[in-house]
Design a protein around this motif. Structure first.
Motif, PDB file in Angstrom:
ATOM      1  N   TRP A  82      17.383 -11.475  42.172  1.00 29.92           N
ATOM      2  CA  TRP A  82      16.086 -12.154  42.164  1.00 29.92           C
ATOM      3  C   TRP A  82      15.291 -11.675  40.950  1.00 29.92           C
ATOM      4  O   TRP A  82      15.333 -10.495  40.598  1.00 29.92           O
ATOM      5  CB  TRP A  82      15.340 -11.853  43.481  1.00 29.92           C
ATOM      6  N   GLU A  83      14.564 -12.584  40.312  1.00 33.61           N
ATOM      7  CA  GLU A  83      13.920 -12.272  39.027  1.00 33.61           C
ATOM      8  C   GLU A  83      12.883 -11.155  39.130  1.00 33.61           C
ATOM      9  O   GLU A  83      12.587 -10.477  38.159  1.00 33.61           O
ATOM     10  CB  GLU A  83      13.271 -13.536  38.442  1.00 33.61           C
ATOM     11  N   GLY A  84      12.312 -10.969  40.319  1.00 38.13           N
ATOM     12  CA  GLY A  84      11.303  -9.921  40.469  1.00 38.13           C
ATOM     13  C   GLY A  84      11.877  -8.602  40.967  1.00 38.13           C
ATOM     14  O   GLY A  84      11.130  -7.666  41.260  1.00 38.13           O
ATOM     15  N   GLU A  85      13.202  -8.556  41.064  1.00 36.91           N
ATOM     16  CA  GLU A  85      13.855  -7.379  41.648  1.00 36.91           C
ATOM     17  C   GLU A  85      13.809  -6.182  40.696  1.00 36.91           C
ATOM     18  O   GLU A  85      13.853  -6.344  39.489  1.00 36.91           O
ATOM     19  CB  GLU A  85      15.321  -7.766  41.884  1.00 36.91           C
ATOM     20  N   ALA A 145      12.067  -3.927  35.754  1.00 36.63           N
ATOM     21  CA  ALA A 145      12.587  -5.190  36.285  1.00 36.63           C
ATOM     22  C   ALA A 145      14.075  -5.254  35.952  1.00 36.63           C
ATOM     23  O   ALA A 145      14.479  -4.894  34.843  1.00 36.63           O
ATOM     24  CB  ALA A 145      11.852  -6.370  35.664  1.00 36.63           C
ATOM     25  N   GLY A 203      16.048  -7.508  35.104  1.00 38.04           N
ATOM     26  CA  GLY A 203      16.359  -8.257  33.891  1.00 38.04           C
ATOM     27  C   GLY A 203      16.080  -7.471  32.614  1.00 38.04           C
ATOM     28  O   GLY A 203      16.644  -7.759  31.558  1.00 38.04           O
ATOM     29  N   MET A 260      10.956 -17.882  40.853  1.00 40.06           N
ATOM     30  CA  MET A 260      10.503 -17.127  39.668  1.00 40.06           C
ATOM     31  C   MET A 260      11.519 -17.289  38.541  1.00 40.06           C
ATOM     32  O   MET A 260      12.711 -17.318  38.788  1.00 40.06           O
ATOM     33  CB  MET A 260      10.349 -15.644  40.037  1.00 40.06           C
ATOM     34  N   ASP A 261      11.003 -17.358  37.319  1.00 45.34           N
ATOM     35  CA  ASP A 261      11.880 -17.409  36.148  1.00 45.34           C
ATOM     36  C   ASP A 261      11.679 -16.154  35.319  1.00 45.34           C
ATOM     37  O   ASP A 261      10.565 -15.659  35.227  1.00 45.34           O
ATOM     38  CB  ASP A 261      11.529 -18.629  35.283  1.00 45.34           C
ATOM     39  N   PHE A 262      12.763 -15.660  34.764  1.00 45.35           N
ATOM     40  CA  PHE A 262      12.682 -14.460  33.940  1.00 45.35           C
ATOM     41  C   PHE A 262      12.927 -14.868  32.492  1.00 45.35           C
ATOM     42  O   PHE A 262      14.037 -15.254  32.126  1.00 45.35           O
ATOM     43  CB  PHE A 262      13.739 -13.451  34.403  1.00 45.35           C
ATOM     44  N   ARG A 276      13.275 -14.125  28.555  1.00 49.61           N
ATOM     45  CA  ARG A 276      13.660 -12.966  27.746  1.00 49.61           C
ATOM     46  C   ARG A 276      13.664 -13.300  26.263  1.00 49.61           C
ATOM     47  O   ARG A 276      14.730 -13.352  25.637  1.00 49.61           O
ATOM     48  CB  ARG A 276      15.049 -12.463  28.155  1.00 49.61           C
ATOM     49  N   ILE A 313       5.623  -8.687  30.777  1.00 47.67           N
ATOM     50  CA  ILE A 313       5.983  -7.381  31.324  1.00 47.67           C
ATOM     51  C   ILE A 313       6.517  -6.520  30.191  1.00 47.67           C
ATOM     52  O   ILE A 313       7.458  -6.897  29.503  1.00 47.67           O
ATOM     53  CB  ILE A 313       6.966  -7.498  32.517  1.00 47.67           C
ATOM     54  N   MET A 327       5.218  -4.140  37.935  1.00 43.17           N
ATOM     55  CA  MET A 327       6.245  -3.981  38.979  1.00 43.17           C
ATOM     56  C   MET A 327       5.653  -3.455  40.287  1.00 43.17           C
ATOM     57  O   MET A 327       6.143  -3.786  41.368  1.00 43.17           O
ATOM     58  CB  MET A 327       7.384  -3.075  38.487  1.00 43.17           C
ATOM     59  N   ILE A 380       4.467  -6.475  42.009  1.00 51.67           N
ATOM     60  CA  ILE A 380       5.557  -7.305  42.534  1.00 51.67           C
ATOM     61  C   ILE A 380       6.218  -6.619  43.731  1.00 51.67           C
ATOM     62  O   ILE A 380       6.461  -7.247  44.766  1.00 51.67           O
ATOM     63  CB  ILE A 380       6.580  -7.621  41.424  1.00 51.67           C
ATOM     64  N   LEU A 437       8.097 -14.378  34.643  1.00 55.30           N
ATOM     65  CA  LEU A 437       7.920 -13.049  34.048  1.00 55.30           C
ATOM     66  C   LEU A 437       8.402 -13.155  32.604  1.00 55.30           C
ATOM     67  O   LEU A 437       9.481 -13.686  32.337  1.00 55.30           O
ATOM     68  CB  LEU A 437       8.783 -12.012  34.775  1.00 55.30           C
TER      69      LEU A 437
END
Ligand SMILES: Cc1cc2nc3c(=O)[nH]c(=O)nc-3n(C[C@H](O)[C@H](O)[C@H](O)COP(=O)(O)OP(=O)(O)OC[C@H]3O[C@@H](n4cnc5c(N)ncnc54)[C@H](O)[C@@H]3O)c2cc1C
Ligand code: FES
Ligand code: FES
Lengths: 158, 298
Positions: free
Chosen positions: A18-21, A63, A65, B1-3, B5, B25, B32, B35, B45
């Motif tokens: 999950w992206e917020g993990e 995070a 990612g 949610m999208d990450f 980069r 971030i 964090m 979150i 993010l």
């Protein structure tokens, strides 16, 4: 999403992240590395301390990612492949610095990095380096003893 | 949610323009926590860790351009001479693990009245380099803090760096808390002597809705130092002047009672910190003057 990074020298991939993990969650729940502990999830206790590209960080605040393509070392990476304890680990055992053990993995990672950077730390240096790691059991004295012992043994070995 | 980069600064700006609601971030030491505790669930993010130049600094003339994500640890280790107030403040932030990740850009992004960089930035003086695909704005630090956790950034802007004047005189930072590490300031105070301009600047943390300067105290002290010829004769600051300065600092604050301390305690502590840090910085200035006078002519 998929996250790929090096853990304790081995390339690892985690899927369905999950992206917020947090990195901590990925290590513990997806990669089967429960050494790093989850106690506060807010950076206060240091029990989740790992090294990210060599630098000690709270893995609960990274995070997942953000670890992509990077190098992570956890407490599982300290001992030798045959299970031989590292100098710092052996010193914690010998000095009686472990009670319930919940804080220990984070302290080991932090202490190991300190001694790598500064093989002859003063008591002030040790306190400062471990100031982000909380222990509810030992009262810290035996932990300080353990780090001094590890430093002395490292010195002898050289 | 999208990450998201982005691999470069241009990509980061483009991503922020396309998704103004994206939460940047950097070190993650504020984001964090929010979150993890479900206080925030952003749709995007925006990871800034791959934008290398944000973690670098450069000096040009009398300015340090400090990248938004330079970790506190690096500031403490490498910029103690150029930015002594900020380096001292950085050393009081949290713990080594947090200081290895967090930086001034994140402190400014959060804009908490308790952020430790703020009093040092206000006292040292400088500008925030805010950038979007539309262009670059230099926001004076005095205009950056708008309210509790509100800053002057537009939704499509990112902080590239802060531009800080290199110290021309002694600076100090002082913070009240229950222990040395891992403490949110009950209140904090920064002071910078600027002998080149013959002025003194200050910053107050955790004692008003935003970080603030104690302007009346600065003006009073600047005038008193001038009147007494103290910048030149290097005499000690008269105790009555130091007291008045301390009282004016306390009066500038607009603190509240909360779990960390009462308003009246905060005012009292600010006066004490103001008097002490003035003493320390002025003694250092006098010492440096003395040394200069004792140097044989080249
Ligand atoms: C245990 C603990 C203790 C702490 N103790 C202290 C303390 O003693 N003193 C103190 O001041 N702070 C403290 N903090 C708060 C935090 O560490 C600081 O505010 C830090 O400076 C945040 O930096 P970061 O890079 O981690 O920010 P992040 O968490 O990555 O970001 C913080 C905010 O800034 C925004 N942001 C980040 N970079 C940019 C950019 N380039 N442009 C625009 N917006 C941006 C983010 O979107 C977010 O809103 C503590 C935090 C923890 C978890
Ligand atoms: S679990 Fe990360 S610091 Fe406590
Ligand atoms: S041994 Fe129990 S918390 Fe440290």
């Amino acid at each position: 999403m998929r996250v790929t990074f090096t853990v304790n020298g081995r390339e690892q991939a985690a899927d369905d992240v999950w992206e917020g993990e947090s990195l901590l969650y990925v290590l513990r729940e997806r990669l089967g590395l429960p050494g790093s502990k989850n106690a506060c999830e807010q950076g206060e206790c240091g029990s989740c301390t790992v090294r990210l590209d060599g630098v000690p960080v709270c893995s609960c605040l990274v995070a997942a990612g953000q670890a992509e393509g990077r190098d992570v070392v956890t407490v599982e990476g300290l001992a030798g492949d045959d299970g031989t304890l590292s100098t710092v680990q052996q010193a914690f055992v010998d000095a009686g610095a472990v009670q319930c053990g919940f804080c220990t993995p984070g302290l080991l990672v932090a202490a190991d990095e300190l001694l790598e950077r500064n093989p002859e730390p003063s008591d002030g240096d040790i306190r400062e380096a471990l100031s982000g790691n909380l222990c509810r059991c030992t009262g810290y004295e035996k932990i300080l003893d353990a780090v001094r012992l590890a430093a002395a043994r490292t010195g002898e070995a050289v | 949610m999208d990450f998201l980069r982005p691999a470069s600064w241009q990509e980061a700006l483009a991503a922020k323009a396309e998704h103004p609601s994206a939460v940047p971030i950097a070190g993650g030491t504020d984001v964090m926590v929010e979150i993890n505790f479900d206080h925030r669930r952003p749709a995007y993010l925006l990871d800034l860790n791959r934008v290398g130049e944000l973690a670098e600094w450069e000096t040009a003339g009398d300015i340090v351009r400090l990248g938004a994500s330079v970790p506190y640890t690096r500031i403490m280790e490498h910029l103690r001479r150029e930015l002594p107030g900020l380096a001292l403040a950085a050393h009081t932030v949290a713990s080594p693990q947090i200081r290895n990740r967090g930086g001034v850009g994140g402190n400014l992004g959060t804009a908490s009245p308790a952020g430790d960089a703020h009093p040092a930035l206000l006292a040292g003086g400088g500008e925030v380099e805010a950038v979007s695909v539309r262009g670059t704005r230099m926001i004076p630090i005095d205009d950056f803090y708008l309210g509790v956790k509100r800053n002057a950034l537009a939704p499509d802007e990112l902080i590239r760096a802060v531009h800080l004047r290199k110290a021309t005189g002694p600076q100090q930072f002082s913070k009240v808390g229950t222990r040395n590490a891992m403490v949110i300031a009950v209140c904090a105070f920064g002071i910078a002597l600027h002998p080149d301009r013959r002025t003194v600047r200050t910053g107050i943390g955790s004692a008003a809705p935003t970080p603030i300067r104690a302007t009346a105290a600065e003006e009073f002290l600047t005038a008193a130092l001038d009147e007494g010829g103290l910048w030149d004769n290097g005499k000690p600051v008269p105790p009555a002047v130091a007291r008045q300065f301390a009282d004016l600092v306390a009066a500038a604050a607009n603190p509240i009672d909360d779990v960390r301390g009462t308003a009246s305690y905060r005012r009292h502590a600010l006066a004490v910190m103001a008097r002490r840090t003035l003493g320390w910085t002025w003694e250092q200035y006098r010492g440096e003057q003395q040394e200069e006078r004792n140097q044989p002519c080249a």
